[in-house]
Design an enzyme around this catalytic site. Structure first.
Site, short mmCIF file in Angstrom:
data_model
loop_
_atom_site.label_atom_id
_atom_site.label_comp_id
_atom_site.label_asym_id
_atom_site.label_seq_id
_atom_site.Cartn_x
_atom_site.Cartn_y
_atom_site.Cartn_z
N THR A 155 -3.36 -51.73 14.41
CA THR A 155 -4.05 -50.59 14.99
C THR A 155 -3.60 -49.38 14.20
OG1 THR A 155 -3.85 -51.65 17.16
CG2 THR A 155 -4.31 -49.32 17.18
N VAL A 203 -12.18 -56.89 24.09
CA VAL A 203 -11.68 -55.53 23.87
C VAL A 203 -10.22 -55.50 24.28
CG1 VAL A 203 -11.91 -53.11 24.54
CG2 VAL A 203 -13.96 -54.51 24.27
N THR A 218 0.28 -49.67 19.56
CA THR A 218 -0.13 -50.73 18.65
C THR A 218 0.53 -52.03 19.11
OG1 THR A 218 0.12 -51.59 16.40
CG2 THR A 218 1.73 -49.96 17.08
N HIS A 249 0.13 -56.21 20.67
CA HIS A 249 -0.65 -57.23 21.37
C HIS A 249 -1.35 -56.62 22.58
CE1 HIS A 249 -0.83 -60.91 24.09
NE2 HIS A 249 -1.68 -61.13 23.11
N GLY A 250 -2.67 -56.44 22.45
CA GLY A 250 -3.43 -55.69 23.45
C GLY A 250 -3.34 -56.24 24.85
N1 GLY Z 1 -3.70 -53.38 19.89
C1 GLY Z 1 -4.93 -53.82 19.33
C2 GLY Z 1 -5.59 -54.87 20.09
O1 GLY Z 1 -4.94 -55.69 20.71
O2 GLY Z 1 -6.80 -54.93 20.06
#
Ligand code: GLY
Length: 310
Positions: free
Chosen positions: A167, A196, A218, A220-221
């Site tokens: 990110t 998303v 930034t 792991h979303g």
């Molecule tokens: N941090 C970016 C995502 O997981 O999409």
């Protein structure tokens, strides 16, 4: 008010051979943003311009050169937030936008909504003078090769130089006291179409409150969303207790740094995952923290000197 700027290009296992590319990209983005702020320009312009530089740089997982999803398409997410009004503009799952941060800014400035997705976001772009590009224009050959390997072998972080999710982001405070934060990403490699992550979600991948500070995350979303990490950071900036508990363990450090460290500890302990964040407190004091081997980031010291990592 003294202006301040901090930016990042993602926290991941940055291999030695990518370190110089990361540093060069961070340097160029800092120069671009700082030129605006140091000549009396606006924080919204500094954040947008710095992120555009990082989106256009294929080293980073945002804009051109982003990871492909499992269908072989690039789907981009971005957000821009105004710490004064708490208004944000965000876009998600767009496939024909070179610089999603510009579209997020347009949503912030020209709509009453916070987030637009996919075809609706692209229609809004056309109506507001942001050109659509062919989806292939966002694809870097390196990522197509990695995607093919994931298809024919099995999905593996090694196919992406250790760069599974990345990110970019920026936080700026201008001399008029305006505070903005922004985040942009291509998301995780081989993600399901329509997935998303945290990045464009207000409070998760980004938050700004001029009474507390501004944050861009930034990592792991799916983990960052669970702890709503950007909002957690701004809430903690209001709460001096985090500093007191941290000082017992680590000695003197700024509240901003104690908050950044506390968020990453929570990410590791509560959801067992990796990531990083940058922040400015409301007076522009910078901090960064991460639990990956490296994070690409940079900020401008009080003396005007650039501090860049890794
Ligand atoms: N941090 C970016 C995502 O997981 O999409």
């Amino acid at each position: 008010m003294k202006p301040s700027l901090i930016i990042h290009g993602g926290a991941w296992n940055i291999p030695d051979e990518s370190v110089e590319d990361c540093r060069a990209g961070i340097q160029r983005a800092l120069e671009t943003g700082w030129k605006i702020l140091s000549s009396g320009g606006a924080a919204i312009d500094a954040v947008t311009s710095a992120i555009v530089i990082l989106e256009d740089d294929s080293t980073f997982d945002a804009g051109f050169g982003s990871h492909l999803n499992s269908d072989g398409h690039v789907q981009l997410d971005a957000i821009l937030m105004d710490g004064g009004t708490l208004k944000a503009g965000a876009v998600a799952a767009v496939e024909r936008i070179h610089n999603p941060i510009r579209l997020a800014r347009s949503v912030l400035e020209h709509s009453d909504h916070v987030m637009l997705v996919a075809a609706g976001a692209e229609k809004f772009a056309e109506e507001h003078g942001i050109p659509l590009c062919p989806p292939e224009d966002l694809i870097h050959e390196r990522e197509r090769i990695a995607w093919r390997r994931c298809l024919s072998d099995s999905h593996a972080v090694e196919h992406h130089l250790g760069h599974e999710s990345g990110t970019v982001g920026a936080v700026a405070l201008d001399e008029h006291g305006h505070l903005f934060a922004g985040t942009s990403t291509g998301g995780t490699c081989c993600k399901l179409p329509g997935r998303v992550g945290d990045s464009p979600l207000i409070g998760c991948g980004c938050y700004a409150d001029a009474e507390a500070g501004g944050v861009s995350c930034t990592g792991h979303g799916e983990g960052i969303m669970k702890i709503v990490m950007a909002k957690m950071a701004t809430d903690l900036l209001h709460d001096q207790r985090v500093l007191l508990s941290h000082r017992k363990k680590a000695g003197p450090l700024s509240l901003a740094q104690a908050v950044a460290d506390a968020c990453i500890r929570k990410l590791a302990h509560r959801v067992h995952t990796t990531g990083g964040l940058i922040l400015l407190d409301r007076q522009g004091r910078p901090a960064a923290a991460f639990n990956t081997p490296r994070m690409a980031y940079g900020y401008v010291e009080e003396t005007g000197k650039f501090r860049i990592a890794p």
